[in-house]
Design a protein around this motif. Structure first.
Motif, short mmCIF file in Angstrom:
data_model
loop_
_atom_site.label_atom_id
_atom_site.label_comp_id
_atom_site.label_asym_id
_atom_site.label_seq_id
_atom_site.Cartn_x
_atom_site.Cartn_y
_atom_site.Cartn_z
N UNK A 25 0.84 -1.22 0.00
CA UNK A 25 0.00 0.00 0.00
C UNK A 25 0.86 1.26 0.00
N UNK A 26 1.96 1.20 0.82
CA UNK A 26 2.79 2.40 0.88
C UNK A 26 3.58 2.60 -0.42
N UNK A 27 3.97 1.53 -1.03
CA UNK A 27 4.74 1.66 -2.26
C UNK A 27 3.89 1.78 -3.49
N UNK A 28 2.62 1.71 -3.36
CA UNK A 28 1.76 1.76 -4.54
C UNK A 28 1.24 3.14 -4.83
N UNK A 29 1.94 4.22 -4.38
CA UNK A 29 1.47 5.59 -4.61
C UNK A 29 1.57 6.00 -6.05
N UNK A 30 2.39 5.38 -6.85
CA UNK A 30 2.53 5.72 -8.26
C UNK A 30 3.49 6.88 -8.44
N UNK A 31 3.56 7.45 -9.65
CA UNK A 31 4.48 8.56 -9.94
C UNK A 31 4.09 9.81 -9.17
N UNK A 32 5.06 10.70 -8.92
CA UNK A 32 4.76 11.93 -8.18
C UNK A 32 3.82 12.84 -8.96
N UNK A 33 3.04 13.56 -8.23
CA UNK A 33 2.08 14.50 -8.84
C UNK A 33 2.72 15.87 -8.95
N UNK A 34 2.59 16.50 -10.08
CA UNK A 34 3.14 17.84 -10.33
C UNK A 34 2.04 18.71 -10.93
N UNK A 35 2.14 19.99 -10.66
CA UNK A 35 1.21 20.95 -11.25
C UNK A 35 1.87 21.68 -12.41
N UNK A 36 1.13 21.95 -13.45
CA UNK A 36 1.69 22.57 -14.63
C UNK A 36 0.77 23.70 -15.11
N UNK A 37 1.35 24.57 -15.93
CA UNK A 37 0.58 25.60 -16.63
C UNK A 37 0.85 25.45 -18.12
N UNK A 38 -0.14 25.70 -18.93
CA UNK A 38 -0.01 25.65 -20.38
C UNK A 38 0.32 27.05 -20.87
N UNK A 39 1.47 27.20 -21.50
CA UNK A 39 1.92 28.53 -21.92
C UNK A 39 1.30 28.88 -23.26
N UNK A 40 0.97 30.14 -23.38
CA UNK A 40 0.42 30.69 -24.62
C UNK A 40 1.14 32.00 -24.91
N UNK A 41 1.36 32.32 -26.19
CA UNK A 41 2.03 33.59 -26.51
C UNK A 41 1.17 34.77 -26.06
N UNK A 365 8.89 9.92 -14.65
CA UNK A 365 7.46 9.82 -14.95
C UNK A 365 6.68 10.55 -13.86
N UNK A 366 5.70 11.32 -14.22
CA UNK A 366 4.93 12.13 -13.28
C UNK A 366 3.45 11.97 -13.57
N UNK A 367 2.67 12.42 -12.63
CA UNK A 367 1.22 12.49 -12.81
C UNK A 367 0.84 13.96 -12.87
N UNK A 368 0.73 14.55 -14.07
CA UNK A 368 0.50 16.00 -14.19
C UNK A 368 -0.96 16.37 -13.95
N UNK A 369 -1.13 17.45 -13.24
CA UNK A 369 -2.46 18.04 -13.03
C UNK A 369 -2.31 19.54 -13.23
N UNK A 370 -3.38 20.24 -13.62
CA UNK A 370 -3.29 21.70 -13.72
C UNK A 370 -2.86 22.32 -12.40
N UNK A 371 -2.09 23.40 -12.48
CA UNK A 371 -1.56 24.02 -11.27
C UNK A 371 -2.66 24.57 -10.39
N UNK A 372 -3.82 24.80 -10.94
CA UNK A 372 -4.93 25.34 -10.16
C UNK A 372 -5.86 24.26 -9.66
N UNK A 373 -5.49 22.97 -9.81
CA UNK A 373 -6.35 21.88 -9.35
C UNK A 373 -6.49 21.92 -7.84
N UNK A 374 -7.70 21.70 -7.30
CA UNK A 374 -7.87 21.73 -5.85
C UNK A 374 -7.19 20.55 -5.18
N UNK A 375 -6.92 20.71 -3.90
CA UNK A 375 -6.26 19.67 -3.14
C UNK A 375 -7.22 18.48 -2.93
#
Length: 402
Positions: A25-41, A365-375
């Motif tokens: 159970x403790x080792x099954x957390x999967x890849x770390x979660x990171x927050x990202x933003x999509x850049x636009x000009x 390897x990461x688990x990306x979520x939008x930077x504004x995703x709620x906790x």
């Protein structure tokens, strides 16, 4: 004894199974979660900070236009004077006498002209009946015309004398604050002297002369010509010598068309309101303003940009396979809480802004979520230890992207 040994073996086996399940159970957390933003000009101003010097909006020397002794001074040093306000009085007696003499000369010339005109009128009928020679009549007409010319000359001399008499009162040429008087009452002044009586400067509004390198100006013009950069309305802000910001903003009036041969700079002149008289001529300041707007730049939160050992700016970008890669970018300036990235990114890139810790390396390897995703917080199951899986980037080294 056999029963006890069997029970002990069963208990050990059960405990081992539980331990293995807990580890799973403790080792099954999967890849770390990171927050990202999509850049636009977007549009980013090209802000320039340059050295500048304050110059009076108007400056005028108070100079005498006639020669004489100063009899009176009508102003207080350092006060505000109005255009046309009397400042000095030069002894007017000689000039008043000259004006009176010129007036008398005009009267004499007018009398002679009247006599010559009457004589010519009398000679006209006599010349027609040949009682006098025609030459005498011609001479009389010429004398009348010369007398009229003499009247015009004496009138001009009278006007000159009156102007010189008015010059004995020295007025303020402009409205502004007058400095100290360089000549006192009783001093002899002349129209040909090099030193002014005083100096008047208009300080509201006021000019700020900004020195910009000719090379930088040439680079800006090339950027404007190549496209992607558009000119901006230059609103200028000032930083004073003590490091404080000047509360008022100004605007660039014009740029000179010549380059200073000694410094290799071009002067840009900005105009500022100065109601409190805080800016004084000769003061050195720092001027910052936007000369153009880059329409193809990317604004990246500052916590997403780091520097490698060579000093190059880098960001972490989430790839299509949910693995992060390190991307070198060009980030030479900031705008608010963002770095302005002009090269190295493309539209739609997912830049990591949360979850940037020591374990996040290129290829992870990461688990990306939008930077504004709620906790996301779930209650622990019975028999499980609660795990602190908070908002993405809870162990990161920067704040969240907003």
């Amino acid at each position: 004894m056999a029963l006890i040994a069997t029970a002990l073996l069963a208990g050990c086996g059960s405990g081992g199974d539980k331990a293995q399940k807990g580890d799973a159970k403790r080792g099954g957390g999967g890849p770390p979660q990171v927050g990202y933003v999509v850049v636009q000009p977007t549009s980013a101003a090209l802000v320039t900070e340059l050295a500048a010097r304050v110059t009076a909006f108007e400056s005028s020397d108070v100079r005498p236009q006639v020669t004489g002794i100063i009899r009176r001074r009508f102003f207080t040093e350092g006060a505000v004077v109005r255009r046309g306000q009397p400042l000095y009085e030069i002894d007017p007696r000689l000039y008043r006498a000259a004006a009176n003499q010129a007036s008398a000369n005009v009267a004499s010339a007018q009398a002679q002209a009247e006599a010559a005109r009457i004589l010519a009128d009398r000679y006209r009928p006599l010349a027609q009946i040949e009682a006098i020679s025609k030459q005498d009549y011609t001479n009389a007409v010429a004398q009348a015309r010369q007398a009229n010319a003499a009247v015009a000359q004496t009138r001009a001399a009278l006007e000159t004398a009156r102007i010189n008499l008015r010059f004995t009162t020295v007025p303020a040429p402009i409205t502004g604050r007058i400095g100290r008087s360089l000549f006192t009452v009783g001093a002899l002044v002349s129209a040909t002297q090099t030193d002014p009586l005083a100096q008047i400067q208009r300080l509201d509004p006021i000019f700020v002369d900004i020195q910009q390198s000719a090379a930088d100006l040439l680079s800006l013009r090339r950027s404007l010509a190549s496209g992607g950069v558009v000119p901006a309305t230059a609103r200028v802000r000032l930083k004073l010598e003590d490091g404080s910001d000047y509360g008022q903003t100004g605007s660039v009036e014009f740029a000179e068309t010549i380059v200073n041969q000694e410094t290799g700079t071009v002067t840009l002149r900005a105009r500022f309101p100065n109601p409190q008289g805080l800016l004084l001529p000769g003061m050195f300041v720092r001027a910052s303003f936007a000369q153009a707007i880059d329409t193809s730049a990317y604004l990246v939160p500052q916590q997403a940009v780091s520097r490698d050992p060579k000093g190059n700016a880098t960001v972490m970008v989430v790839g299509a396979d949910n693995k992060v890669r390190q991307q070198t970018v060009t980030a030479e300036r900031t705008q608010g809480r963002y770095w302005v990235v002009t090269n190295g990114l493309k539209t739609g890139d997912k830049v990591v802004t949360q979850g940037l810790n020591a374990q996040l390396r290129p290829g992870t390897a990461v688990r990306p979520v939008p930077a504004t995703a709620p906790q996301q917080v779930a209650p622990p199951k019975q028999g499980e230890q609660p795990q602190g899986q908070g908002k993405a980037g809870g162990t990161g080294n920067g704040g969240g992207a907003r």
